[in-house]
Design a protein around this motif. Structure first.
Motif, PDB file in Angstrom:
ATOM      1  N   THR B   4       0.949  -1.133  -0.048  1.00 34.36           N
ATOM      2  CA  THR B   4      -0.188  -0.045   0.146  1.00 34.36           C
ATOM      3  C   THR B   4       0.874   1.066  -0.265  1.00 34.36           C
ATOM      4  N   HIS B   5       1.979   1.268   0.378  1.00 31.95           N
ATOM      5  CA  HIS B   5       3.011   2.264   0.634  1.00 31.95           C
ATOM      6  C   HIS B   5       4.380   1.603   0.323  1.00 31.95           C
ATOM      7  N   THR B   6       5.443   2.724   0.150  1.00 36.10           N
ATOM      8  CA  THR B   6       6.793   2.289   0.145  1.00 36.10           C
ATOM      9  C   THR B   6       7.249   2.442   1.328  1.00 36.10           C
ATOM     10  N   CYS B   7       8.861   1.962   1.266  1.00 41.98           N
ATOM     11  CA  CYS B   7       9.609   1.840   2.762  1.00 41.98           C
ATOM     12  C   CYS B   7       9.777   3.344   3.000  1.00 41.98           C
ATOM     13  N   GLY B   8       9.673   4.511   2.196  1.00 41.74           N
ATOM     14  CA  GLY B   8       9.991   5.758   2.298  1.00 41.74           C
ATOM     15  C   GLY B   8       9.142   6.767   2.630  1.00 41.74           C
ATOM     16  N   GLU B   9       7.926   6.374   3.053  1.00 50.27           N
ATOM     17  CA  GLU B   9       6.787   7.451   2.981  1.00 50.27           C
ATOM     18  C   GLU B   9       6.142   7.554   4.528  1.00 50.27           C
ATOM     19  N   CYS B  11       5.000   8.087   8.071  1.00 48.77           N
ATOM     20  CA  CYS B  11       5.440   9.109   8.975  1.00 48.77           C
ATOM     21  C   CYS B  11       4.393   8.951  10.296  1.00 48.77           C
ATOM     22  N   LEU B  12       4.496   9.999  11.254  1.00 49.68           N
ATOM     23  CA  LEU B  12       3.533   9.917  12.493  1.00 49.68           C
ATOM     24  C   LEU B  12       2.288  10.130  11.997  1.00 49.68           C
ATOM     25  N   LEU B  13       1.773  10.832  10.849  1.00 47.38           N
ATOM     26  CA  LEU B  13       0.713  11.369  10.471  1.00 47.38           C
ATOM     27  C   LEU B  13       0.139   9.813  10.270  1.00 47.38           C
ATOM     28  N   ASN B  14       0.769   8.788   9.863  1.00 51.61           N
ATOM     29  CA  ASN B  14       0.096   7.484   9.492  1.00 51.61           C
ATOM     30  C   ASN B  14      -0.218   6.513  10.747  1.00 51.61           C
ATOM     31  N   SER B  15      -0.040   7.087  11.895  1.00 54.30           N
ATOM     32  CA  SER B  15      -0.104   6.252  13.046  1.00 54.30           C
ATOM     33  C   SER B  15      -1.510   5.584  13.102  1.00 54.30           C
ATOM     34  N   GLY B  16      -1.345   4.473  13.513  1.00 49.64           N
ATOM     35  CA  GLY B  16      -2.662   3.590  13.384  1.00 49.64           C
ATOM     36  C   GLY B  16      -3.410   3.033  12.175  1.00 49.64           C
ATOM     37  N   LEU B  17      -2.657   3.487  11.110  1.00 55.33           N
ATOM     38  CA  LEU B  17      -3.114   2.909   9.870  1.00 55.33           C
ATOM     39  C   LEU B  17      -2.605   1.424   9.545  1.00 55.33           C
ATOM     40  N   LYS B  18      -3.438   0.754   8.886  1.00 55.02           N
ATOM     41  CA  LYS B  18      -2.943  -0.699   8.738  1.00 55.02           C
ATOM     42  C   LYS B  18      -2.506  -0.626   7.086  1.00 55.02           C
ATOM     43  N   ILE B  19      -1.162  -0.887   7.109  1.00 60.35           N
ATOM     44  CA  ILE B  19      -0.506  -0.786   5.849  1.00 60.35           C
ATOM     45  C   ILE B  19       0.393  -2.066   5.409  1.00 60.35           C
ATOM     46  N   THR B  20       0.620  -2.175   3.959  1.00 55.95           N
ATOM     47  CA  THR B  20       1.365  -3.399   3.574  1.00 55.95           C
ATOM     48  C   THR B  20       2.586  -2.844   2.764  1.00 55.95           C
ATOM     49  N   LEU B  21       3.810  -3.513   3.176  1.00 55.13           N
ATOM     50  CA  LEU B  21       4.977  -2.977   2.628  1.00 55.13           C
ATOM     51  C   LEU B  21       5.674  -4.286   2.139  1.00 55.13           C
ATOM     52  N   SER B  22       6.461  -4.139   1.061  1.00 52.47           N
ATOM     53  CA  SER B  22       7.171  -5.074   0.534  1.00 52.47           C
ATOM     54  C   SER B  22       8.769  -4.447   0.505  1.00 52.47           C
ATOM     55  N   GLY B  23       9.804  -5.359   0.562  1.00 56.68           N
ATOM     56  CA  GLY B  23      11.099  -5.068   0.234  1.00 56.68           C
ATOM     57  C   GLY B  23      12.224  -5.851   0.691  1.00 56.68           C
ATOM     58  N   TRP B  24      13.193  -5.205   0.853  1.00 51.14           N
ATOM     59  CA  TRP B  24      14.304  -6.489   1.364  1.00 51.14           C
ATOM     60  C   TRP B  24      14.849  -6.111   2.736  1.00 51.14           C
ATOM     61  N   VAL B  25      15.276  -7.283   3.301  1.00 47.50           N
ATOM     62  CA  VAL B  25      15.835  -7.349   4.808  1.00 47.50           C
ATOM     63  C   VAL B  25      16.943  -6.464   4.736  1.00 47.50           C
ATOM     64  N   GLN B  26      17.157  -5.386   5.230  1.00 48.85           N
ATOM     65  CA  GLN B  26      18.484  -4.491   5.180  1.00 48.85           C
ATOM     66  C   GLN B  26      19.196  -5.374   6.580  1.00 48.85           C
ATOM     67  N   ARG B  27      18.723  -5.226   7.647  1.00 45.78           N
ATOM     68  CA  ARG B  27      19.368  -5.861   8.820  1.00 45.78           C
ATOM     69  C   ARG B  27      18.121  -6.108   9.987  1.00 45.78           C
ATOM     70  N   SER B  28      18.623  -7.077  10.797  1.00 43.83           N
ATOM     71  CA  SER B  28      17.898  -7.443  11.805  1.00 43.83           C
ATOM     72  C   SER B  28      18.559  -7.665  13.110  1.00 43.83           C
ATOM     73  N   ARG B  29      17.631  -7.082  14.066  1.00 44.52           N
ATOM     74  CA  ARG B  29      18.319  -7.056  15.382  1.00 44.52           C
ATOM     75  C   ARG B  29      17.310  -7.769  16.322  1.00 44.52           C
ATOM     76  N   LYS B  30      17.870  -8.701  17.041  1.00 42.27           N
ATOM     77  CA  LYS B  30      16.985  -9.418  18.254  1.00 42.27           C
ATOM     78  C   LYS B  30      17.331  -8.975  19.359  1.00 42.27           C
ATOM     79  N   MET B  31      16.489  -8.185  20.356  1.00 40.03           N
ATOM     80  CA  MET B  31      16.663  -7.962  21.684  1.00 40.03           C
ATOM     81  C   MET B  31      15.536  -8.464  22.495  1.00 40.03           C
TER      82      MET B  31
END
Lengths: 589, 589
Positions: B4-9, B11-31
Motif C-alpha cells: 500500500t506504501h513504499t518504505c520511504g513514506e 510518518c507519524l501522520l500515518n499512526s494507526g494505519l494498517k499498511i502493507t510493505l514489500s522490500g528487502w531485509v536490510q538488517r535484523s536485530r534481536k533484543m
C-alpha cells in the motif's frame, strides 16, 4: 545575429516592424516588376517582396536566387493584399530592404514539397534534402513529442530512466545478434542487444523498482517490409506488481500520450480481450476493432447438407459486410482471388447475399435452402442488403485467412480511418506453443514469463491450456507493445525449463547469469516494451516505420546515403585479428 | 497487491494505519523477545517490529529471515519510542501482523551498505547487488534527473531530439571505430559512431534548426583511468547562430540544471577566459577556478642574478599559497618530489617563505637579496605567512607542471570543495596546433571548425595565431563540454583543408559525403556536446565516471558481470564470413 524572428511567427500584429529572417528559398514568382519569394525554415513560410521600382539592384539580386539558396533578409512587415489563409503567416509579407546570400545551392534532385517528384531511392540517397519536406520533418517532430511526453509521464510515475549497455555479451542462441569484435580482447566479441530484457530484470533485482529506457535495439535478420536492423523500444519494468498494476499504469501512459500529443481524450478503460476471444472473434491476436464484422462460427449450421467442402473441414466461419449485397460478380471474384493468394491460402470463398426482399442468394444455393441461409444470416444478425462471406478449412489457418478478408473488407468499406484510434489489451496468451515439427512446446514469449497462477495445476496435465500472465497493447490492428509478469520463484522457473526441454546444463549456459542473480532476493516483477517506431507511425498515420526515422536503412540493411555497411581496411581487420572468408554459398539469391 | 506504501513514506501522520510493505531485509536485530528488522526499498527504510509476546509464531519466522530476503508485511503504523532522526521514516515503526517471504536470498558476497566491505572487483562482478547500495542508486537517480531536466530545458528552447543511427559507416581514418560485420552484406562492416557529428551537421542542412540528442558514442581504444568504450553525450547543434547565441543558450542550460537538480542559483553570467589567458593564469585550458592562486610570471624579475637555472630557461613562474610559510622541510620536500614525478616532470622547486616579520626565506637566498625577494613577493601580492612556489623551464611544459602543483596545493588547502561549483567558458582556442614530429599543422578540434572571421587574414601569414570560434565549458577543472561554430562556406572549407595538408582527393575520401550535402544550401550553424558521464560525476561529487553508469566496463573494456566480450560460435563466424586469425604479436603485454 542572423534573425530576429523565424519564418513561422509573423502576423498582422507585427505590421510595420523591421525584422530580419533567415531561411531557404522555397519558391520564387516574378510578376512584372515584383518578385515574390517564399522563405522557409523549420517553423513556417513567410512571403518576401522585392519591388523593382523601390530598389532595382535588390530586385535583380532577388531574381538570381535559386531554389534552396540560404538567404538572410531584413525588411518591414506589411499586410498582404492577397492573403493566404492556409498558413499562419499568410496575412503578411516582408518588404525587403536588405538581402544577403548566406549560401548557394545546387538544384536539388527532387522538389522539396509535400508531394515531391522524387522516388524512394533518390530521396533516401539525399535523405538530408528529403528531411526538408514539411511532412517528413513533422513525423520527426511528432517522434520528439512522443518521447518527451513518454518521459514526462513515466517520470511523474517515479520511473527512473537507466541506460543499459549497448556492448553486451552474445548468448548461445543469439543467432540474430550483431557482434562487435574487440580490439582489446583479441578473438572475442561483444554483441549488440536485441532488447535490454536481461538488464531490466537485473535492475529489478537491484531494487530499482520502476525502470524505463527509450532504448536502441538491434537485430541482424532479413528485413521484412517493416523491420529495421536498429529500432527503438520504450522498455519498462516494475517490481512488486501484478498484471493489473502494469496494465493500469501503461494504459495511463497511452492515454497521456493521446491527450498531450494528439489532443484525444480516452475517458473509458481500454477494453480487454483474452487471446482466445481475440482469435475467435477476429482470427488475430492483434485485432483491429475500429470496426465490428466479428467472426461467426458456422460449423454446426452448415454441416450435414452434403456440401463436402464444409463437411470435410473442422472449421467454418464468416463475416457480414454491411450493405454489400450489391457487390458485382467482378467484385466477388476479386475477393475470391484475394483469399486464394498464396500468402492467405484459402481454397475458396462462399458468399450469401441478403437481398432487399428478404431472400438470399448464395454461391452454395445447391446445398442450402433459403431457410437454411436465413438461419445462417440470423446468426450474423444480417440485414437485407448485407453480404456474408464464409471461409472453411483447418481452424488456425482459416482464422488467419478470414482475418485478412475482414481487414480487406474493412479497408474497402472505409472503416479503417487513420484518425480513429481503438486501443485494447489482449491478455491471457497461451504460455506454450506446440511445434509440430519438433513435437514439443516452446515458450510463446520468453521462458521467464509467469504462468497464470490459477493454471499451475495444468502445467503437468495440459500445458497447452496454461495461460501466461502476458499482455499486448493493440491499437488499430497494430501490436504496439507487450510484456509479462516474470517468474521470480526459482522452483517454478526450473519446472518451466523442464517443460521447455532445457536440460539444467543448457538452462545454465543460456540463462545462468540471470538465474544466479535471482538467488540473491529477486522481487516479484513484470513489465513491457513498446515499439517506439510503430507508435510514432501509428500516431502519424504512416504505412511504414521507416518514415518516422531520421536516417533509416533499406531492405538490405543499407544506409544508401552514407553507403554503409562497407568494406574496411585490411589494417583494421589485422588489428581485430580477423580474416574475411567469403563463401560462394552465402551469396544471396 | 504487494504494497500500500513504499518504505520511504510513512510518518507519524500515518499512526494507526494498517499498511502493507514489500522490500528487502536490510538488517535484523534481536533484543530479548523483540525482533527489529529494517525493511528497505528504493524509497527508504522502515523499521518492522515482531514481538514474541504478541505472536510467537510470527516472531520465530522473523528470526529466520536472512539479509536481503524479499518479504511482504502487513501491520499497524506506530510511533517509535526510540526515534531515528536520520531518516524520514525514523519516527515510526510497523507492528507486523502478517509476514510473507516473497523470495529468499543467499548471503550476499559483500554488505549492502554505503560503506561496504566489498572491493571493486567483487562489486563489479555482482553489480546487481552493488546497485542496491543507497549511494550507488542515488548516482543513477541523479543521472535520470539530469537527463530529464536537460530534455525539459532543450524542449522549451525548441530543440528537437532526433535519434541518429548507431550502425553507420566506417571512415578511412576511423582507427578507433568499433566495427560490426553485416550478415546481409557479406564482407562488409558497419561502424559504431564515435559521435553523431556528421549526422547533426546533416540535420542542420535539413533545416532542423535546433537538434539535440542524448546519444551513446563508442570508441575502441585503450582505456585510461576515466574512459569507457561506450559513453553518453548531450549532443546539440543550432542553425543561424553565432558563438554568442550558443554560449548563452547552453549557459542557460547549465544554470537550469544547477537550479532544478542541485537547487543552486547562478545569478551572474559565467566568466569567460580566452585560451591564452587560461594558459597564462592557470597553465590549463580547463582551469579550476574554485580558488585563485593564479600564476605570476617572473622571468624578468629573476633574470640576471647569476642563478643559472632561471637564467637558462625561457619561462619562470610561480604561485602563492596563502598562509603556508610554516610548511616544514618535509612538506616542502614532498612538494618537490611531487613536481619531479615523471608525469609532471619539473626539475625542481624554488620556494620563498614570507615570514611574519616581513623578511623572506627562500631556497635561492644565495642569488637573491631580501629586497629582490620582496619585489617578487609584491608581484604575487603575497602577505606575511604566505609561501611562494616557483618552477622554471620550457614554457608549455612548465605551465603544465605548475598547473599540477597549483591543483595539489588547492587540494591540500581544502580549496577544492566538491559542493562548490565554479563554471567558466574557455574561448578563442587556437585553430591549429603545430606538430613538431610531422612539421605541420593539425586542426585543434575538427576541420570543420570555423576560424574567427577577424583572423582570416592570418590564415596565410601566421596560422598558429588564428583563433577558432571554439569554446569549452569548464567547471571545477573538468571540461564538461565543448564545440564550435562550423564552416558553412565551401571556399573557406577548401582553404582549411589545404592548410591541413589534405589533398582534394583525401578530403573527398574522408569528408566527401558531408561536403556534397553542403552544396545544397547549408545554413550557418554551430553546436557543442557535453559529456553526460562527466556531468553526472561532477554533480555527484564522484571521482570516476564509472560510478554514475549502471553497468560500466573495466579498464580492459570487459563487463565482468556478464563476462563480455567473449568468444562466439564457429557457426556465427561462418554466417558472418569471418575467420579468427590471432597473431602472437597482438597479445597484450
Amino acid at each position: 545575429m542572423f534573425r530576429t524572428h523565424t519564418c513561422g511567427e509573423l502576423c498582422l500584429l507585427n505590421s510595420g516592424l523591421k525584422i530580419t529572417l533567415s531561411g531557404w528559398v522555397q519558391r520564387s514568382r516574378k510578376m512584372g516588376g515584383m518578385t515574390f519569394i517564399d522563405l522557409r525554415d523549420r517553423y513556417g513560410i513567410t512571403q518576401l517582396v522585392f519591388n523593382q521600382d523601390v530598389n532595382t539592384v535588390l530586385w535583380e539580386q532577388a531574381n538570381k536566387l535559386g531554389r534552396e539558396f540560404v538567404i538572410q533578409v531584413t525588411g518591414l512587415v506589411a499586410e498582404r493584399s492577397n492573403k493566404n489563409a492556409n498558413i499562419s503567416t499568410g496575412e503578411v509579407e516582408i518588404l525587403v530592404s536588405e538581402l544577403q546570400v548566406l549560401n548557394e545551392s545546387k538544384t536539388p534532385p527532387f522538389t522539396i514539397e509535400e508531394n515531391t517528384d522524387g522516388g524512394d531511392d533518390i530521396r533516401m540517397k539525399y535523405r538530408y534534402l528529403d528531411l526538408r519536406r514539411t511532412n517528413v520533418r513533422e513525423n520527426l517532430e511528432l517522434r520528439h513529442r512522443i518521447t518527451f511526453e513518454t518521459r514526462r509521464y513515466l517520470d511523474e510515475m517515479n520511473f527512473l530512466e537507466v541506460e543499459t549497455p549497448i556492448l553486451i555479451g552474445s548468448t548461445p542462441e543469439g543467432a540474430r545478434d550483431f557482434v562487435v569484435p574487440s580490439r582489446m580482447n583479441p578473438g572475442e566479441f561483444y554483441a549488440l542487444p536485441q532488447s535490454p530484457q536481461l538488464f531490466k530484470q537485473l535492475l529489478m533485482v537491484s531494487g530499482f523498482d520502476r525502470y524505463f529506457q527509450i532504448a536502441k535495439c538491434f537485430r541482424d535478420e532479413d528485413l521484412r517490409a517493416d523491420r529495421q536492423p536498429e529500432f527503438t523500444q520504450i522498455d519498462c519494468e516494475m517490481s512488486f506488481v501484478d498484471q493489473e498494476d502494469v496494465l493500469n499504469l501503461f494504459e495511463g501512459m497511452m492515454k497521456h500520450l493521446f491527450k498531450f500529443v494528439k489532443d484525444i481524450d480516452f475517458a473509458e478503460a481500454f477494453p480487454r480481450l483474452t487471446w482466445h476471444e481475440a482469435m475467435r472473434l477476429y482470427g488475430s491476436d492483434k485485432p483491429d476493432i475500429r470496426f465490428g464484422m466479428q467472426f461467426v462460427e458456422l460449423k454446426e449450421e452448415v454441416s450435414g447438407h452434403d456440401f463436402v467442402v464444409f463437411d470435410s473441414v473442422p472449421y467454418v466461419a464468416g463475416i457480414c459486410a454491411k450493405a454489400c449485397a450489391a457487390y458485382t460478380r467482378k467484385q466477388l471474384d476479386e475477393l475470391t482471388d484475394f483469399v486464394k493468394k498464396p500468402q492467405i491460402g484459402a481454397k475458396g470463398l462462399v458468399y450469401i447475399r441478403c437481398e432487399a426482399d428478404g431472400t438470399f442468394k448464395s454461391s452454395v444455393d445447391k446445398f442450402y435452402s433459403n431457410d437454411d441461409l436465413k438461419t445462417i444470416a440470423l446468426k450474423f444478425n444480417a440485414q437485407p442488403g448485407d453480404l456474408i462471406l464464409i471461409l472453411a478449412g483447418a481452424k488456425l489457418k482459416t482464422q488467419k485467412a478470414l482475418c485478412e478478408l475482414r481487414l480487406e473488407m474493412g479497408a474497402r468499406l472505409g472503416l479503417r480511418d487513420k484518425n480513429v484510434f481503438k486501443p485494447l489489451w489482449v491478455i491471457d496468451f497461451p504460455l506454450f506453443e506446440w511445434d509440430e515439427d519438433t513435437q514439443r512446446y516452446y515458450a510463446t514469449h520468453h521462458p521467464f514469463t509467469s504462468p497464470n497462477l490459477d493454471d499451475i495445476p495444468l502445467l503437468n496435465t495440459d500445458p497447452g491450456e496454461v495461460r501466461a500472465t502476458a499482455y499486448d497493447m493493440v491499437i488499430n490492428g497494430v501490436e504496439l507493445g507487450g510484456g509479462s509478469i516474470r517468474i521470480h520463484n526459482s522452483e517454478l522457473q526450473n519446472r518451466m525449463f523442464e517443460l521447455l526441454g532445457f536440460t539444467p546444463e543448457k538452462a545454465q549456459a543460456q540463462f545462468g547469469f540471470l538465474m544466479s542473480a535471482f538467488q540473491y532476493g529477486a522481487p516479484p516483477h513484470g513489465g513491457l516494451a513498446f515499439g517506439l517506431d510503430r507508435l510514432v507511425s501509428l500516431f502519424a498515420g504512416l504505412d511504414t516505420i521507416r518514415d518516422c526515422m531520421a536516417f533509416p536503412k533499406n531492405n538490405s540493411g543499407r544506409d544508401v546515403m552514407i553507403d554503409a555497411p562497407s568494406v574496411i581496411d585490411q589494417s583494421q581487420l589485422n588489428e581485430l585479428n580477423l580474416l574475411i572468408d567469403l563463401k560462394p554459398q552465402t551469396v544471396k539469391e
